[in-house]
Every structure is written in structure tokens, then in C-alpha cells.
Motif scaffolding. Structure first.
Motif, mmCIF file in Angstrom:
data_model
loop_
_atom_site.group_PDB
_atom_site.id
_atom_site.type_symbol
_atom_site.label_atom_id
_atom_site.label_comp_id
_atom_site.label_asym_id
_atom_site.label_seq_id
_atom_site.Cartn_x
_atom_site.Cartn_y
_atom_site.Cartn_z
ATOM 1 N N ASP A 288 0.866 -1.175 0.000
ATOM 2 C CA ASP A 288 0.000 0.000 0.000
ATOM 3 C C ASP A 288 0.903 1.225 0.000
ATOM 4 O O ASP A 288 0.726 2.152 -0.770
ATOM 5 C CB ASP A 288 -0.878 -0.042 1.249
ATOM 6 N N SER A 289 1.868 1.171 0.877
ATOM 7 C CA SER A 289 2.841 2.251 0.947
ATOM 8 C C SER A 289 4.031 1.682 1.690
ATOM 9 O O SER A 289 3.915 1.279 2.836
ATOM 10 C CB SER A 289 2.235 3.422 1.711
ATOM 11 N N TYR A 290 5.147 1.570 1.017
ATOM 12 C CA TYR A 290 6.333 0.970 1.630
ATOM 13 C C TYR A 290 7.441 1.975 1.489
ATOM 14 O O TYR A 290 7.946 2.211 0.404
ATOM 15 C CB TYR A 290 6.663 -0.334 0.901
ATOM 16 N N THR A 291 7.752 2.632 2.578
ATOM 17 C CA THR A 291 8.674 3.758 2.512
ATOM 18 C C THR A 291 9.920 3.461 3.334
ATOM 19 O O THR A 291 9.817 3.001 4.472
ATOM 20 C CB THR A 291 7.994 5.017 3.073
ATOM 21 N N ILE A 292 11.065 3.716 2.743
ATOM 22 C CA ILE A 292 12.321 3.535 3.455
ATOM 23 C C ILE A 292 13.029 4.880 3.461
ATOM 24 O O ILE A 292 13.329 5.434 2.408
ATOM 25 C CB ILE A 292 13.209 2.483 2.764
ATOM 26 N N ARG A 293 13.281 5.396 4.644
ATOM 27 C CA ARG A 293 13.970 6.691 4.706
ATOM 28 C C ARG A 293 15.455 6.495 4.479
ATOM 29 O O ARG A 293 16.011 5.468 4.849
ATOM 30 C CB ARG A 293 13.736 7.340 6.067
ATOM 31 N N VAL A 294 16.069 7.487 3.895
ATOM 32 C CA VAL A 294 17.511 7.358 3.663
ATOM 33 C C VAL A 294 18.256 8.412 4.489
ATOM 34 O O VAL A 294 17.644 9.345 4.979
ATOM 35 C CB VAL A 294 17.877 7.536 2.187
#
Lengths: 751, 440
Positions: B434-440
Motif C-alpha cells: 500500500d505504501s512501503y517507505t524507506i527513509r535514507v
């Protein structure tokens, strides 16, 4: 067939419908009818085929019948006489052994909507109410509502109403719900269907049999019931407890709505119902349909008005998804701002930071201002992020950050040292006028603490010829003046250049006037100038911000589960009224609002310049007092408009009012003496109508102070020739003038 | 109360219009389209006002489904109804698209006639409706010369027919009337929304799931669906050790009978023709296994003033599983001009999309337990150190077939009465991002 014109198509279709070979083959016949309907839904006018279609109606093929009924219902109004021919077929169908045919005939008989057919329809409808098949009864019940709608004046038969009431006990739940709907329509004048105690209990008992749509409808009708005792109320509430946590959002919302209306006098019960409903509401926020998500979010915002801390633990559910549309992201941020508390503030800000670089500039700006909002209670962490964002050197982000910082300073002056430090290093020029205005305001107000402030202003002053926004020009003037007061050595030359330019070359009257005013003010000496210019830097009334107090449920209960919360953003951008009120007196809010710290005259000049474009007022040719009197007393030749303007105490002198009205080209003719009560002003103006000459408007303002709590000015306007639009426009100008006048009076007092 | 219903294509073509209260004002359709296209970006489009009339609309299948109503109607009801209506149309016509709607307008008119009377919702149950709907659906299956997979040599059956074609579940429900195959599909669909912090810590993990039954069996009176026996709801009910499947919240369709659920985790229901969401569940803040993807980014400036983004993406799925159509979106600084790339295999693609300010990296197939890397070099004219901040959270979108994030499994699917042998039962699992966010 797109290459055929409409007429050709109709001819072609008629040929097909009349062909005897087609008639003999049911499938070809049906296809011919189908083509007619297709042409109809594509927008071709096929009403000429009415008689052919009526003939085709006599068929045993149900699909064909349905198609023809679609046609007949669309065109019956055009062909009332021919429609009479259908009635016979329809009445015959009402006797058909197949209940589906009966209900179909009955439904379409009432859908024809022809008052000439009412007498033929009533008898089958009465029979329909007593039909064996539930689907016929459903149609018949609603049929009565349609019939009543057709002739709203006619007396409805009391026997029918009784019959409908008794059908509330029908075994079919849809018939029961339809009865409620029909009675509501028929008895509209008497206040709708009666929901008394036996009916309420009957409906509650049968709630489980209904499908979700029926349940919603019944729950909505039950809102009208007033339980007679507290015991009864709690019985009802406990019966409804299961629907409160229903997995179907419509049922849950309808139940919450009913709880809120039943518990109007018991707010504690209402609050606990809301707490219970939070689970299903949260689930709806994660629904697959984004429209449903949006609806749930809007209602959660309502809930938070009364229960501010409610969903703090569930804040992660409001994190924005990557692919969500902007309007959902922005709503979610608004909710997140409300949910912030000591435990989650770090996580929340960290998440928000990610939104600030969103591709959509609106979303990015919303995120930045949301961080600013959080900064009101957690200023250090928020400012750290905001300062970091300045480093991105992106035009729209810098502009949003600067505006957010200004708003934050207004509320929390203790942030000023960090902000000043950040501004020191911010070097970019912004394209956006709002952003430049915000920067200038801060440079002016906190100039003594930003060592590079004069150099920043110098950039603006050197570029003064290319500046287009009036708001920025005014802000630049004020900022330079303020800075001059605290750092005269650095600013003297620059201010001189600026004033010279604005007084000599500026075309905008408002800016020029303000420059002149400042020039003269400087002649009066430093103290005077300081008195005028050192306005408020922040709103002390806000003090330490502890969030808005919880509102009582009754303030929003009426709008729960209606379309109002979903529309709200269009009308009310800020959900917190007292905060937005406080910001309204922010001197640099927008260019549309006049800066509060300049004189009333310039404010009004500002007003003329902005309102000059759409309508032009003029006082020439002049009107003599005698002529005014004659016109005023002339009986009905003009149009009268009475209105009351809510005004703050009207304490300005006659001269200042006259001056300000003259600025907008309204001539005052006569005043009563200042102490006389009621105090009256007579005025007139001419308004240019586009290409139609001009219209003369005469007006009388009456200010009575008999009732001190009602501080109003009564306005009577007469116009010749009549033109409502200009009159309205004039009234709005007048209102603005009076309003600026009274508010500037206050601000002047403050200074 | 609903006054009118209309369906518009995304380009504004009128596909269908029906008025329920005898107010002929067909201009409303144009008014609506003008309003919805002229709306500024930050305004929510769902509800719009035109004089005393309110438009409520949903987007389904790329079409606008619009209802006009009055201010006091419940938005929950109307939106739920429009969604339900589009689902019904989908049940009857197969796929939702412009051509299907125009082809089947007669059927949809008929449907609307039964579903709404005088603007009041009558019923939306496909069981009741199927008795009333007489028109046959026109299915717009185009003959495709290249799609000969199902036609064997000289008409012989090929191996292909043992596998359900992917379009099998998107067909009109009435197809079974003329001797179509009787089939049942049970789909377990989960949507993951995950946020992973820059230090690799899982910050948010929610899974929303549902079990959908699509039934094309005219004479099936009851089905029984068995879930994992270790299935538990809520935090307190930990049942033993081992591979328990846990969800936080769970709700069932009202047609589901739960008398065997407490002891045996069996759902019983009498399916109606068409699609039915049997169960919805939610797991928040916890995943039974490691999140499926981890990202190890390195972002720096090289001497030539170019931005170097080195991404190492690891797939932590079990080795026999695979992720499909993975698409990683990496936001890059404004003003990025060109991209040079080094990808680890030829079937991957990457491109720079200046309008959305992002580099999009497509991986068609990504096996569990493996690792891929990509090196992007971006030319950016005035790159400053602050620009590195703009390389913002990486979002992944993907599809994990034959896998559920919660571990939910269908143990068995029993139909009664026992169906003839040519009937087919399918159980499918899929997890979407649905929403897969990885912060960098």
C-alpha cells in the motif's frame, strides 16, 4: 452510426420498428428497440418514435418491456396524450400472474409523472399495497409518495395514510423502510412521519432484519424520537451497542449520529459512544476506497474537536501513504497536528519532515505549516527542522518556511533568537510575494538582532523598480522605516532613496500615500515616529499555548454524518476559530488585508486601488442638496435596500468619515451634529455601469445608540435606475469602509 | 436520498445518466465535469456543491461514479453505495471500463432501476437482484491473434487449460448460465504499509487484509473456509507457541456464520453469485517476520559535481518466494538533468522522470534471499551539499504472489452439496504494497 444525422437515425429506426418481418421475430424486435435506447442515451432526440414504441410495449418479452419503459419514462412529459395509450397496457400488466411484471408495471406507471394519469394509477396502487408479493408492495408504497409529489396540493386520502402506517408491520423489511420514507414525504406539512414509542420499539426490534441501507434509514428516523425516561433511553442505547461497532461505516456513522442526538442532555454518554466508535472509524480510515478514507478523516477531525487527546496512541495510522492523493495527505497532516503529544512528537516530526519535500508543492507547503503548528507547543524541535529546510534552497519551500516562521513568531516570541540566526544565513530571493512579505516583516520587526538586515533590505531597495506586488512595496517601506529607527546610520541613505522613489515615481496611490505619510512623520521627530511604527510584535493574549479547549459535542453534532464536514475546507480553512481571529490582526497576513499600522487614509486608498477595477464610482456630475432631497423623498421611483451592518462602536468624527468616503468617491451631503441621537449621514454616488450609462445611489446611514448591546449602523439605499448587482457591490464597499474605519480607530488607539 | 446517478468517463463523455426524482436537468453532468476538472490541487474533490445540489463521486475503474444529493445525506452511505454499485456493475459486466459500460447500458439501467426507486436504496444484494435482472451481459472480449495460448493444435486441449487464465475471475457472473465453467475463487489479499527509518528500524508496519470470495457456482448452498488453527485476534489471546497467526482487529460479512469459528476457525457462508468480502482484518505495528525489503543506500557527491546514489536492495523473503513488478521511486534533487546507470541485470530498467523529480527503478522479478544493487549518477548543474537532503524517502511498490504478510492461510475450502468434478476451486494469496517507505 456517427455519420448519420439525428433525423436520419430516427427514420432508419422507425423503418426497423415498423417492419412486419421484425415484428414476427422477437429477437430482431428487441434489437431494434435496443438501438432506439442506445440512440437515446447518446443524446439523439428520438421522441418522434413515441407511438411506435407504445405499440412495441405490448409484448411478453420482459427485457423488451423494460427497455421500452425506460424510453416512455423519459419522453412521457413531451407526449402526454400518447402516454394515455400506454396506461391500458400497464394496467393489464398489473394483473399479471408474475410478480416481477406487476411490480415493473406499477413502478413505471408512477414514474411517468403525468398528473393527467393520476386517476388511472390510484386503483392499481391500492391493490398493490395488498399484493401477495413483497416486491410489488415495495413499489406500491413508494408509488404513493411519487403520486403525492406530483400533486402536492391535493388532499391525501386518510385511509391510504392509515394503510401505510399499518404496513410498518409488514413482514418484508424493505416495505417497512419504504413506508417510513413514503410517509415522510406525504406528511411533510404535518412534520413528517410520527415516531412514537410503539413505533420506535417496533423499529428497534426489526433493525436486525434490515440490510445496511435499511438500518441507516431507520436509525436516521429514530433521531426524531425523544425517550420518555432515562431508563428507556438506556434500554435503547444498549440495544444499539452492537451497531455502534458495526464493520459497515454507514451503519456505524448513523448509530453515532443517533447516540449524539439522543444523548444531547448527557454529554458523558455521548463521549463514551464516540470513544467506542473510534475503532470502526479508524478502520474506515484504512479503507480501500480513498473517498471513504477521506470521509472518515473528516469525521475524525470533528471528533477531535471534543476529544482532543483521543487518538494520540494511533497516530501512525495517519501517516501518509506514498501514492495517496494530495487531498488525503493534507487531511491526514491536519489530523496529525492535533494528535501530537510528548510521547509521539519525535516520531511525528520525523515523518512530517519527509513530506516537506513532496513533489506536489501544495502538499509540501501544508507539511511545512503543519510543522509550524506543532512548533507552537514544541518550538525547539520544529524550528530545527524548519531551519534545515532553508538549506534546501528551493523557492517554494523557502517561501513556505519563512511564512511559517513569521506565524510562529507572532505566537511564540521566544523563538525569535533561533529565527534571527536562521534568517542571517538565508540568502535566496523568493519569487513568491507572500514569502517576500513575510521576510520583510521579520527584517523590520527583528532588524536590530539580524546583523545583515540592512544588506538584505538593500537588495530589495535596489530592485525596487521591478517590484510588482503592492503588498511587498508597503511592507518594504514599513520595514525600512522600522530598521531606520534602530540602525539609523546604515539605513539613512537607503531609506532616502526608497522614499524618493516612491514619492516621485510610484504610480500606486496607496504606496505613494504611505511614503508621504512616513516622510511627514519623520519631520515630527523620532519619538512620534516610534510611537506610530512600533506596533505589536506578537500576540500577548495567546501566551503559552496549551491547545484549544475541548468543545462540547453539541457544537458539531448536527453536522455529523452529513456532507458539511467534507465541504468545510472550502469555507473555513482553519478549524480553530480563536487562533485565526488572533492571526487576523497580524499586520502582514495577506496583501488583501490592509496593514493595521498605517493610517486610516492610506488604508482606504489601498481599498480604492483594489476595488477600482470592477466598478467605478464617481461623484460628478455633482448633486445639489436640494436635488438630493427631492430624489430621496420621491416615492416609488427607486429601489430601496435596507440593511443592518454589524459594526463595532462607531466613534469616529464626521470629518474623518467624510474624508474616507471621499477616497472611495462617495460624497457625503449632510450630517447631524455629533451628539445628536440617532446620528445620521446622507451620502450619494454615481456608479458607472458598463456601456449603459450610470446609476445614481442615494444613501442614509443611521446610527442609534439607544440599545448599546446592538451596535449597528442602519443603511438605507435608493438607486436610480435599478441595478441589483451594483447595489450589492456598493453595499460591500460601504461595509468595508465602515469596518476599516472602526477597526483602524481601535488600532490607532492601541498605538 | 439520491436525486441523480451518472457515470462519466475520465475524458468527460456521458456514459450513463439516470434521474430518480423527475427533475430534468441534464446540464448537471457538464456542470460536474467542469467543476471537477477546474478544481485547484489542494481542494478535496469528493464532495462539491452546485447551488443547492451536492455532487458526491468516487473513482472506480478510471470512471467517475457520481450521485447528486442534498446536504443532509450521509456521506458514508452515499460513498459506500457508489462503491457497491460499481462492484455490482463489475459483477455483471466483468471488467469496469468505458466500452463495457457503453456496451451494457441496458443492463446497467435495469440494475439501477432495481437498486434505487425514487432515489431510495432498495437492495444491493446480488442474490435478490439476480431474480430481477433479465438482460444478458455483453462481454467485449476482443479476439486477439497473438493470444492463441488456449487454442491447441487442431482444437486439442493444451496444457494451458489446467491453469486458470488471469482474466478468469473478471468475467460476468451470468456467464455460467450457458454452461460456463462453475468456479469459485477465494482470494486472500493483503496490503502492507511500512515505514523503515534511516537506521533500519521498523517504525510503522500495518497490514490490512481481506478474504474475498468470487463465486460462479449456481447451485452451491454452503461453503466452509478453514483458516489456520492458530489464528488469534487481539493481543491477549496468545494460543500456545510456534507459528501463531495474529491479527488485531477482525470483522466479518454479515452473511458469515461463526458457530464453528471459535473452536475450529471455520467460516461458514452461503455465497451469493459474484464478489463478496467475507472477512477483513488488520494487524498493526508488528509483522510476524522481517519486512520483505531492506535498503542500504549510499549518497555522495563525486569530484565532478555529480550526485552518486548507490542503492543495495535486499529481499528478505523466503528463498522460494518471489516479488514481482517491484518499482522503487527515489526522489532526486530538483534540476537533475541526466542519469547514467549501472544495474545488476539486463531485465531491470531505470529512468529519470523530471516531472515527478524522481528516478524510477523497475525490477520485474526479485527472488527471495537475493540482493540487487544499482548505481545512479545524476548530473545536476548547481549541486550543493544541501541538495543531498532532497534525496528523500524511497518508496517501493511491489506484489508478492502466493504470500501473506500475516501468515494467514486457507486450510481447506469445502463446498456442499459436493460439486461435480468439473467445478474448479482456486485459492490465491497476494500481498500488495500500500505504501512501503524507506527513509535514507
Amino acid at each position: 452510426m456517427p455519420y448519420l444525422s439525428g433525423e436520419e437515425t430516427v427514420k432508419e429506426l422507425r423503418r426497423a420498428l415498423c417492419n412486419p418481418n421484425v415484428h414476427s421475430d422477437p429477437l430482431r424486435h428487441r434489437n431494434a428497440v435496443l438501438r432506439v435506447i442506445r440512440a437515446m442515451s447518446q443524446g439523439v432526440d428520438v421522441s418522434a418514435l413515441f407511438s411506435e414504441m407504445v405499440k412495441a410495449c405490448a409484448t411478453v418479452d420482459i427485457v423488451q418491456k423494460k427497455l421500452i419503459y425506460i424510453f416512455l419514462c423519459s419522453y412521457a412529459a413531451v407526449n402526454p396524450e400518447l402516454s394515455l395509450l400506454v396506461i391500458n397496457t400497464l394496467r393489464k400488466d398489473c394483473q399479471d400472474p408474475n410478480p416481477m411484471v406487476r411490480s415493473l408495471a406499477l413502478r413505471n406507471m408512477t414514474n411517468l409523472r403525468l398528473s393527467s394519469l393520476v386517476e388511472y394509477v390510484e386503483q392499481p396502487l391500492i391493490a398493490g399495497l395488498r399484493d401477495r408479493a413483497a416486491c410489488v408492495r415495495r413499489v406500491a408504497v413508494l408509488g404513493w409518495a411519487k403520486l403525492h409529489d406530483l400533486q402536492p396540493d391535493s388532499e391525501i386520502d386518510a385511509a391510504v395514510v392509515n394503510e401505510l402506517y399499518s404496513l410498518l408491520r409488514d413482514p418484508d423489511p424493505v416495505v417497512m423502510v419504504n413506508c417510513l420514507r413514503a410517509l415522510e414525504g406525504i406528511l411533510k406539512e404535518e412534520g413528517g412521519v410520527v415516531i412514537n414509542k410503539p413505533i420506535t420499539h417496533h423499529l428497534l426490534n426489526r433493525l436486525k432484519e434490515c440490510d445496511i441501507w435499511g438500518q441507516c434509514e431507520v436509525l436516521k428516523f429514530l433521531q426524531r424520537y425523544q425517550p420518555q425516561s432515562e431508563d428507556e433511553l438506556f434500554d435503547i442505547l444498549s440495544l444499539l451497542d452492537a451497531s455502534l461497532v458495526s464493520p459497515h461505516p454507514p451503519v456505524m456513522a448513523a448509530t453515532v449520529g443517533l447516540f449524539l442526538s439522543l444523548c444531547g442532555s448527557l454529554p458523558a454518554v455521548g463521549l463514551s459512544a464516540l470513544r467506542r466508535a473510534q475503532g470502526p472509524l479508524l478502520a474506515a480510515c484504512g479503507s480501500g476506497s480513498r473517498e471513504m478514507r477521506f470521509t472518515a478523516l473528516c469525521h475524525i477531525q470533528l471528533l477531535l474537536r471534543s476529544l482532543p487527546g483521543l487518538l494520540g496512541a494511533h497516530y501512525k495510522r495517519f501517516f501518509c501513504g506514498y501514492a495517496e492523493p494530495a487531498f488525503i495527505k493534507q487531511r491526514k497532516m491536519k489530523v496529525l497536528v492535533e494528535l501530537v503529544n510528548d510521547d509521539n512528537v519525535a516520531m511525528l516530526l520525523d515523518e512530517m519532515k519527509g513530506y516537506c519535500t513532496d513533489v506536489n508543492p501544495d502538499t509540501a507547503q501544508a507539511a511545512i505549516s503543519a510543522i509550524g503548528h506543532i512548533g507552537r507547543s514544541y518550538s525547539d524541535r520544529s524550528l530545527e527542522i524548519l531551519v534545515g529546510l532553508l538549506g534546501l534552497k528551493q523557492d517554494h519551500i523557502t517561501s513556505a518556511v519563512v511564512q511559517t516562521m513569521r506565524d510562529l513568531l507572532w505566537v511564540c516570541p521566544q523563538c525569535s533568537s533561533t529565527v534571527c540566526l536562521a534568517l542571517e544565513e538565508c540568502e535566496d530571493t523568493m519569487q513568491d510575494a507572500q514569502g517576500r512579505q513575510a521576510l520583510l516583516w521579520m527584517l523590520g520587526v527583528y532588524g536590530e538582532r539580524i546583523s545583515s538586515a540592512p544588506y538584505k533590505l538593500e537588495v530589495f531597495i535596489d530592485d525596487v523598480r521591478n517590484e510588482t506586488s503592492a503588498g511587498v512595496k508597503l511592507e518594504l517601506l514599513t520595514a525600512s522605516m522600522r530598521l531606520f529607527l534602530c540602525r539609523p546610520a546604515e539605513m539613512q541613505d537607503m531609506l532616502g532613496r526608497l522614499l524618493h522613489h516612491y514619492i516621485e515615481e510610484e504610480t500606486d496611490m496607496c504606496v505613494r500615500d504611505q511614503a508621504l505619510l512616513y516622510y511627514r512623520l519623520l519631520h515630527c521627530g523620532k519619538e512620534e515616529t516610534e510611537k506610530v511604527l512600533q506596533g505589536r510584535r506578537s500576540d500577548p493574549s495567546l501566551g503559552v499555548l496549551i491547545g484549544p479547549p475541548a468543545e462540547s459535542i453539541s457544537q458539531w453534532a448536527h453536522s455529523f454524518n452529513t456532507l458539511a464536514p467534507l465541504l468545510q475546507s472550502t469555507f473555513k480553512p482553519d478549524s480553530k476559530p480563536q487562533l485565526s481571529d488572533a492571526l487576523r490582526c497580524d499586520p502582514v497576513e495577506t496583501s488583501g488585508k490592509t496593514p493595521a499600522d498605517c493610517s486610516p487614509i492610506t488604508q482606504l486608498a489601498f481599498l480604492t486601488s483594489s476595488s477600482a477595477a470592477p466598478l467605478s464610482l464617481s461623484v460628478s456630475p455633482a448633486l445639489s442638496p436640494e436635488k438630493f432631497e427631492r430624489l430621496w423623498l420621491q416615492p416609488r421611483a427607486q429601489h430601496d435596500e435596507h440593511g443592518k451592518l454589524q459594526q463595532t462602536v462607531f466613534q469616529c468624527s464626521a470629518q474623518s468619515l467624510q474624508a474616507s468616503l471621499q477616497l472611495v468617491n462617495v460624497q457625503t451631503l449632510a450630517f447631524t451634529p455629533a451628539h445628536a441621537r440617532p446620528w445620521k449621514v446622507y451620502l450619494y454616488t454615481r456608479m458607472q455601469l458598463d456601456s449603459r450609462g450610470s446609476t445614481l445611489i442615494l444613501g442614509e446611514l443611521v446610527h442609534c445608540e439607544e440599545e448599546p448591546e446592538e451596535k449597528t449602523v442602519r443603511v438605507t439605499l435608493r438607486q436610480q435606475p435599478r441595478d441589483d448587482e451594483t447595489l450589492k457591490a456598493f453595499l460591500s464597499i460601504l461595509t468595508t469602509v465602515l469596518h476599516t474605519h472602526s477597526s483602524s480607530n481601535e488600532t490607532l488607539k492601541d498605538i | 436520498m439520491i436525486h441523480q446517478i451518472f457515470i462519466l468517463s475520465s475524458k468527460g463523455d456521458h456514459l450513463l445518466y439516470k434521474d430518480f426524482r423527475g427533475e430534468t436537468c441534464s446540464d448537471l453532468v457538464n456542470v460536474f465535469y467542469e467543476m471537477v476538472t477546474a478544481l485547484p490541487g489542494d481542494q478535496p474533490p469528493v464532495v462539491m456543491r452546485h447551488k443547492d445540489r451536492y455532487f458526491v463521486h468516487v473513482r472506480q475503474g478510471g470512471l467517475f461514479w457520481v450521485a447528486t444529493t442534498t446536504a443532509d445525506s450521509s456521506p458514508f452511505t452515499i460513498i459506500e453505495f457508489l462503491n457497491r454499485l460499481s462492484a455490482l456493475v463489475k459483477d455483471y459486466c466483468g471488467v469496469l471500463n468505458e466500452t463495457n459500460i457503453t456496451e451494457n447500458f441496458a443492463l446497467i439501467y435495469e440494475l439501477l432501476d432495481e437498486v434505487l426507486d425514487y432515489g431510495y436504496i432498495q437492495t444491493t444484494s446480488s442474490d435478490i437482484l439476480k431474480n430481477f435482472i433479465q438482460t444478458e451481459a455483453v462481454s467485449s472480449k476482443q479476439f486477439n491473434l497473438f493470444d492463441l495460448s488456449n487454442v491447441g493444435l487442431f482444437g486439442a486441449d493444451t496444457q494451458q487449460s489446467k491453469v486458470a487464465p488471469s482474466t478468469a475471475a473478471t468475467r460476468p457472473i451470468q456467464g455460467s448460465r450457458e454452461g460456463g465453467k462453475s468456479e469459485i475463487f477465494v482470494d486472500v489479499i493483503e496490503r502492507m504499509s511500512v515505514v523503515i527509518g534511516s537506521n533500519g528500524v521498523l517504525m510503522k508496519a500495518d497490514v490490512e487484509g481481506e478474504i474475498r470470495v468470487k463465486c460462479y457456482m449456481p447451485n452451491c448452498s454452503e461453503i466452509r473456509i478453514g483458516l489456520n488453527e492458530e489464528f488469534s485476534i487481539g493481543k491477549s489471546q496468545l494460543r500456545g507457541y510456534g507459528a501463531a497467526v495474529r491479527v488485531d482487529e477482525c470483522s466479518f460479512h454479515q452473511a458469515v456464520r461463526l458457530d464453528e469459528f471459535d473452536n475450529h476457525r471455520i467460516l461458514r457462508l452461503s455465497p451469493s453469485q459474484g464478489e463478496l468480502t467475507v472477512m477483513q482484518y488488520l494487524l498493526s505495528d508488528e509483522l510476524p517476520s522481517a519486512p520483505p525489503f531492506r535498503l542500504f543506500p549510499t549518497i555522495e557527491r563525486d569530484k565532478g559535481g555529480r550526485l552518486i546514489v548507490y542503492l543495495k536492495l535486499r529481499c528478505d523473503l523466503p528463498p522460494n518466494s518471489v516479488a514481482l513488478n517491484l518499482c522503487a521511486t527515489v526522489p532526486v534533487p530538483r534540476g537533475s538533468l541526466s542519469l547514467s546507470q549501472e544495474l545488476s541485470s539486463p531485465d531491470q530498467r531505470a529512468e529519470l522522470r523530471p516531472e515527478s523529480r524522481a528516478v524510477v527503478w523497475n525490477i520485474p522479478r526479485f527472488a527471495g534471499g537475493t540482493q540487487l544493487s544499482a548505481l545512479f549518477k545524476l548530473d545536476i548543474p548547481d549541486l550543493s551539499s544541501a541538495s543531498l537532503l532532497e534525496v528523500g524517502p524511497v518508496s517501493l511498490s511491489f506484489e508478492l504472489p502466493k504470500l501473506t504478510a500475516t501468515g494467514l492461510q486457507i486450510r481447506f475450502l469445502r463446498l456442499s452439496p459436493i460439486q461435480p468434478s468439473q467445478s474448479q476451486r482456486w485459492v490465491r494469496y497476494v500481498t500488495h504494497s500500500d505504501s512501503y517507505t524507506i527513509r535514507v
